[in-house]
Design a protein around this motif. Structure first.
Motif, PDB file in Angstrom:
ATOM      1  N   GLY A  85     -11.310  -5.605   6.083  1.00  0.00           N
ATOM      2  CA  GLY A  85     -10.448  -6.091   7.168  1.00  0.00           C
ATOM      3  C   GLY A  85     -10.460  -7.604   7.229  1.00  0.00           C
ATOM      4  O   GLY A  85     -11.518  -8.224   7.219  1.00  0.00           O
TER       5      GLY A  85
ATOM      6  N   MET B 224       5.513  -5.115  -3.977  1.00  0.00           N
ATOM      7  CA  MET B 224       5.076  -6.444  -3.519  1.00  0.00           C
ATOM      8  C   MET B 224       6.192  -7.452  -3.666  1.00  0.00           C
ATOM      9  O   MET B 224       7.110  -7.257  -4.458  1.00  0.00           O
ATOM     10  CB  MET B 224       3.891  -6.930  -4.350  1.00  0.00           C
ATOM     11  CG  MET B 224       2.573  -6.457  -3.868  1.00  0.00           C
ATOM     12  SD  MET B 224       1.502  -7.881  -3.633  1.00  0.00           S
ATOM     13  CE  MET B 224      -0.046  -7.128  -4.038  1.00  0.00           C
TER      14      MET B 224
ATOM     15  N   ASN C 132       0.839  -1.210   0.000  1.00  0.00           N
ATOM     16  CA  ASN C 132       0.000   0.000   0.000  1.00  0.00           C
ATOM     17  C   ASN C 132       0.874   1.261   0.000  1.00  0.00           C
ATOM     18  O   ASN C 132       2.088   1.171   0.042  1.00  0.00           O
ATOM     19  CB  ASN C 132      -0.929   0.012   1.215  1.00  0.00           C
ATOM     20  CG  ASN C 132      -1.969  -1.101   1.127  1.00  0.00           C
ATOM     21  OD1 ASN C 132      -2.300  -1.541   0.030  1.00  0.00           O
ATOM     22  ND2 ASN C 132      -2.464  -1.545   2.246  1.00  0.00           N
TER      23      ASN C 132
ATOM     24  N   ARG D 101      -3.582 -12.048  17.799  1.00  0.00           N
ATOM     25  CA  ARG D 101      -3.711 -11.212  16.590  1.00  0.00           C
ATOM     26  C   ARG D 101      -4.012  -9.737  16.907  1.00  0.00           C
ATOM     27  O   ARG D 101      -4.013  -8.895  16.012  1.00  0.00           O
ATOM     28  CB  ARG D 101      -4.816 -11.772  15.694  1.00  0.00           C
ATOM     29  CG  ARG D 101      -6.211 -11.525  16.212  1.00  0.00           C
ATOM     30  CD  ARG D 101      -7.277 -12.237  15.405  1.00  0.00           C
ATOM     31  NE  ARG D 101      -8.576 -12.076  16.019  1.00  0.00           N
ATOM     32  CZ  ARG D 101      -9.438 -11.120  15.730  1.00  0.00           C
ATOM     33  NH1 ARG D 101      -9.138 -10.223  14.827  1.00  0.00           N
ATOM     34  NH2 ARG D 101     -10.590 -11.038  16.351  1.00  0.00           N
ATOM     35  N   ILE D 102      -4.262  -9.440  18.159  1.00  0.00           N
ATOM     36  CA  ILE D 102      -4.627  -8.076  18.556  1.00  0.00           C
ATOM     37  C   ILE D 102      -3.433  -7.129  18.374  1.00  0.00           C
ATOM     38  O   ILE D 102      -2.284  -7.524  18.543  1.00  0.00           O
ATOM     39  CB  ILE D 102      -5.155  -8.147  20.012  1.00  0.00           C
ATOM     40  CG1 ILE D 102      -6.524  -8.823  20.022  1.00  0.00           C
ATOM     41  CG2 ILE D 102      -5.202  -6.835  20.717  1.00  0.00           C
ATOM     42  CD1 ILE D 102      -7.569  -8.228  19.145  1.00  0.00           C
TER      43      ILE D 102
HETATM   44  C1  LIG Z   1     -12.585  -6.323  11.352  1.00  0.00           C
HETATM   45  C2  LIG Z   1     -11.446  -6.397  12.293  1.00  0.00           C
HETATM   46  C3  LIG Z   1     -11.568  -5.931  13.585  1.00  0.00           C
HETATM   47  C4  LIG Z   1     -10.486  -5.956  14.455  1.00  0.00           C
HETATM   48  N1  LIG Z   1     -10.599  -5.396  15.691  1.00  0.00           N
HETATM   49  C5  LIG Z   1      -9.483  -5.196  16.429  1.00  0.00           C
HETATM   50  C6  LIG Z   1      -9.526  -4.406  17.600  1.00  0.00           C
HETATM   51  O1  LIG Z   1     -10.584  -3.909  17.980  1.00  0.00           O
HETATM   52  N2  LIG Z   1      -8.367  -4.222  18.295  1.00  0.00           N
HETATM   53  C7  LIG Z   1      -7.180  -4.768  17.897  1.00  0.00           C
HETATM   54  O2  LIG Z   1      -6.165  -4.551  18.557  1.00  0.00           O
HETATM   55  N3  LIG Z   1      -7.122  -5.550  16.807  1.00  0.00           N
HETATM   56  C8  LIG Z   1      -8.228  -5.760  16.058  1.00  0.00           C
HETATM   57  N4  LIG Z   1      -8.183  -6.516  14.922  1.00  0.00           N
HETATM   58  C9  LIG Z   1      -6.961  -7.333  14.639  1.00  0.00           C
HETATM   59  C10 LIG Z   1      -5.790  -6.561  14.114  1.00  0.00           C
HETATM   60  O3  LIG Z   1      -6.172  -5.400  13.446  1.00  0.00           O
HETATM   61  C11 LIG Z   1      -4.909  -7.410  13.176  1.00  0.00           C
HETATM   62  O4  LIG Z   1      -4.802  -8.723  13.612  1.00  0.00           O
HETATM   63  C12 LIG Z   1      -3.516  -6.774  13.125  1.00  0.00           C
HETATM   64  O5  LIG Z   1      -3.616  -5.525  12.472  1.00  0.00           O
HETATM   65  C13 LIG Z   1      -2.510  -7.636  12.406  1.00  0.00           C
HETATM   66  O6  LIG Z   1      -1.312  -6.917  12.293  1.00  0.00           O
HETATM   67  P1  LIG Z   1      -0.170  -7.401  11.321  1.00  0.00           P
HETATM   68  O7  LIG Z   1       0.901  -6.378  11.378  1.00  0.00           O
HETATM   69  O8  LIG Z   1       0.149  -8.802  11.594  1.00  0.00           O
HETATM   70  O9  LIG Z   1      -0.864  -7.417   9.859  1.00  0.00           O
HETATM   71  P2  LIG Z   1      -1.659  -6.308   9.039  1.00  0.00           P
HETATM   72  O10 LIG Z   1      -2.257  -5.287   9.903  1.00  0.00           O
HETATM   73  O11 LIG Z   1      -2.580  -7.079   8.145  1.00  0.00           O
HETATM   74  O12 LIG Z   1      -0.532  -5.646   8.134  1.00  0.00           O
HETATM   75  C14 LIG Z   1       0.069  -6.377   7.091  1.00  0.00           C
HETATM   76  C15 LIG Z   1       0.684  -5.406   6.090  1.00  0.00           C
HETATM   77  O13 LIG Z   1       1.392  -6.156   5.101  1.00  0.00           O
HETATM   78  C16 LIG Z   1       1.100  -5.662   3.798  1.00  0.00           C
HETATM   79  N5  LIG Z   1       1.285  -6.787   2.872  1.00  0.00           N
HETATM   80  C17 LIG Z   1       0.582  -7.930   2.852  1.00  0.00           C
HETATM   81  N6  LIG Z   1       1.038  -8.751   1.901  1.00  0.00           N
HETATM   82  C18 LIG Z   1       2.064  -8.099   1.299  1.00  0.00           C
HETATM   83  C19 LIG Z   1       2.948  -8.463   0.236  1.00  0.00           C
HETATM   84  N7  LIG Z   1       2.864  -9.638  -0.379  1.00  0.00           N
HETATM   85  N8  LIG Z   1       3.891  -7.549  -0.147  1.00  0.00           N
HETATM   86  C20 LIG Z   1       3.959  -6.342   0.475  1.00  0.00           C
HETATM   87  N9  LIG Z   1       3.152  -5.962   1.500  1.00  0.00           N
HETATM   88  C21 LIG Z   1       2.232  -6.847   1.914  1.00  0.00           C
HETATM   89  C22 LIG Z   1      -0.342  -5.197   3.924  1.00  0.00           C
HETATM   90  O14 LIG Z   1      -0.679  -4.249   2.929  1.00  0.00           O
HETATM   91  C23 LIG Z   1      -0.362  -4.609   5.334  1.00  0.00           C
HETATM   92  O15 LIG Z   1       0.002  -3.247   5.325  1.00  0.00           O
HETATM   93  C24 LIG Z   1      -9.257  -6.517  14.028  1.00  0.00           C
HETATM   94  C25 LIG Z   1      -9.118  -7.012  12.731  1.00  0.00           C
HETATM   95  C26 LIG Z   1     -10.199  -6.935  11.854  1.00  0.00           C
HETATM   96  C27 LIG Z   1     -10.006  -7.407  10.461  1.00  0.00           C
END
Ligand SMILES: Cc1cc2nc3c(=O)[nH]c(=O)nc-3n(C[C@H](O)[C@H](O)[C@H](O)COP(=O)(O)OP(=O)(O)OC[C@H]3O[C@@H](n4cnc5c(N)ncnc54)[C@H](O)[C@@H]3O)c2cc1C
Length: 427
Positions: free
Chosen positions: A288, A123, A35, A376-377
């Protein structure tokens, strides 16, 4: 070909903290993000409520994630939460509500200040492992290019890097639904006639114009006129199910299903009394994703490990939440966590089985479904991100595989950088 010490894939809560930690330790770090903004789910999906940094009167997660969240709150002119607070309500109420755009700008500034090179709009293409380095083909706007990196960290949320690198990932047959978030405006709650709304819904559903998952969780509640989508002003109120959005085709399928769902809900609501002026003020660009793939790590953390606060000899940080699985058929599957429990996160759930130069952080850490629903939070993702960042750089400094980076050194680095590390016996 450009050379890096560390390449982090994904600039969400985990990737931001992993890259800043590596950058602040002096590692030449590249952060690859598909992004055009930092934040991951916080910005792309509009879920800007990182939780939980504290547990029943005690802060369990600090470090880089908390530093960025606190700076966001200060920039917004808001008070920081008092972590000595009593938690008497549902735990999700103690998450910190932040402005996603301000958070993204602050995170980006912190990344640049410690020398991290950010590759937005980029990507992963191909990943090849050599004995002492990785060659990664990236896809930029102008085409493909290769980089070399000594260490990789997968923070993609979907295990894309781990899979491309040839290591095992796992996925359940059915995963939790996603939610498409918008901000609704123009609702006159006083004028809503719940009975009429329920009757209109039943008719519209029979005619195939709406589905109860567009508006809430349970048919019986929606049939009574209780629409989560409406009550929450468009956020976290619909459920886009039965799609595992781990790869581009499935992500595309989820986006299309999400757009169709919001359009159905909007058209239906706009025809109802008191809702004629309803509008969509803003929308999150991506649906999401709660759950897709996880890595198969050196250990799979279980719900029992999590809820009992099991002590791990390789623990690098804490996590804190309750079991919270969104099930398309059963609704919410919840399991409380006992006050006083401090769930520890061991390093081995961040290492794909057999990997020596690759770690993973964020929602993809190796865990069973219920444990993953806690891990996952966002605050926990920030903590695992920072831990992985520190661990890979310590491994580099010691010329050893990530699993052999001296734990006392990794923990000391994490503490120097403000993180809270479980006080287990050092190995
Ligand atoms: C509807 C919903 C409600 C939620 N509610 C809460 C809440 O109330 N409180 C809370 O703490 N958490 C909440 N969560 C959980 C939390 O938001 C996620 O589990 C957390 O953001 C995961 O973080 P992450 O860094 O692992 O991944 P992500 O936040 O998914 O970030 C991954 C990043 O990697 C990038 N990416 C992916 N694939 C590639 C690729 N191949 N090449 C380059 N870039 C890539 C994406 O664009 C993204 O920017 C919620 C989630 C959802 C979907």
């Amino acid at each position: 070909m450009k050379n890096y010490d560390v390449m982090v894939a994904g600039c969400g809560p985990a990737g931001i903290c992993a890259a800043i930690q590596a950058g602040r330790m002096g590692a030449k770090t590249l952060l690859v993000e598909k992004n055009g903004i930092a934040g991951g789910t916080i910005t792309a999906a509009g879920i800007a409520v990182p939780g939980l940094f504290d547990a029943f009167g005690e802060q369990l997660i600090s470090g880089i994630g908390w530093e960025l969240v606190a700076e966001t709150l200060r920039a917004e002119g808001r008070e920081l939460p008092d972590f000595s607070r009593e938690m008497v309500d549902a735990l999700w109420r103690y998450q910190v509500d932040i402005n996603p755009f301000i958070f993204a700008c602050i995170a980006e500034k912190a990344l640049l200040e410690c020398g991290v090179e950010i590759a937005y709009h980029t990507m992963l293409g191909k990943v090849v492992e050599f004995s002492d380095m990785w060659q990664v083909t990236l896809c930029a706007k102008d085409g493909l290019y290769d980089i070399a990196a000594a260490m990789l960290i997968d923070c993609t949320g979907d295990g894309n890097l781990t899979k491309l690198a040839g290591y095992q990932v796992m996925a359940d047959t059915v995963c939790q639904p996603g939610s498409a978030n918008v901000v609704l405006d123009g609702i006159d709650y006083e004028k809503i006639d719940r009975k009429a709304l329920a009757a209109a819904f039943i008719q519209a559903e029979k005619a195939g114009m709406i589905h109860y998952k567009d508006l809430g969780w349970f048919r019986h509640l929606v049939e009574k006129g209780s629409f989560l989508f409406l009550e929450r002003g468009g956020t976290n109120g619909n459920h886009i199910g039965f799609i595992n959005a781990a790869d581009s085709p499935q992500k595309s399928a989820m986006e299309c299903a999400a757009h169709a769902s919001v359009l159905r809900a909007y058209k239906f609501l706009k025809q109802q009394k008191g809702l004629e002026k309803i509008s969509i003020r803003s929308f999150a660009p991506e649906c999401g994703v709660r759950e897709s793939r996880r890595i198969c790590g050196e250990y799979i953390m279980t719900k029992e490990d999590y809820l009992s606060g099991r002590s791990f000899d390789d623990a690098l940080c804490y996590s804190f939440y309750y079991v919270d699985i969104h099930d398309m058929e059963k609704g919410l599957i919840l399991e409380d966590i006992t006050p006083g429990t401090r769930p520890q996160v061991p390093r081995r759930i961040m290492i794909p089985q057999g990997a020596s130069k690759l770690m993973a952080a964020g929602r993809i850490v190796s865990s069973d479904r219920p444990a993953n629903s806690c891990l996952r939070i966002q605050a926990s993702c920030m903590a695992t991100g920072q831990a992985a960042g520190a661990n890979v750089v310590c491994a580099l400094r010691n010329h050893c595989p990530v699993a052999d980076a001296p734990l006392d050194e990794v923990r000391a680095v994490l503490r120097q950088h403000g993180a809270i590390v479980p006080e287990n016996q050092e190995r």
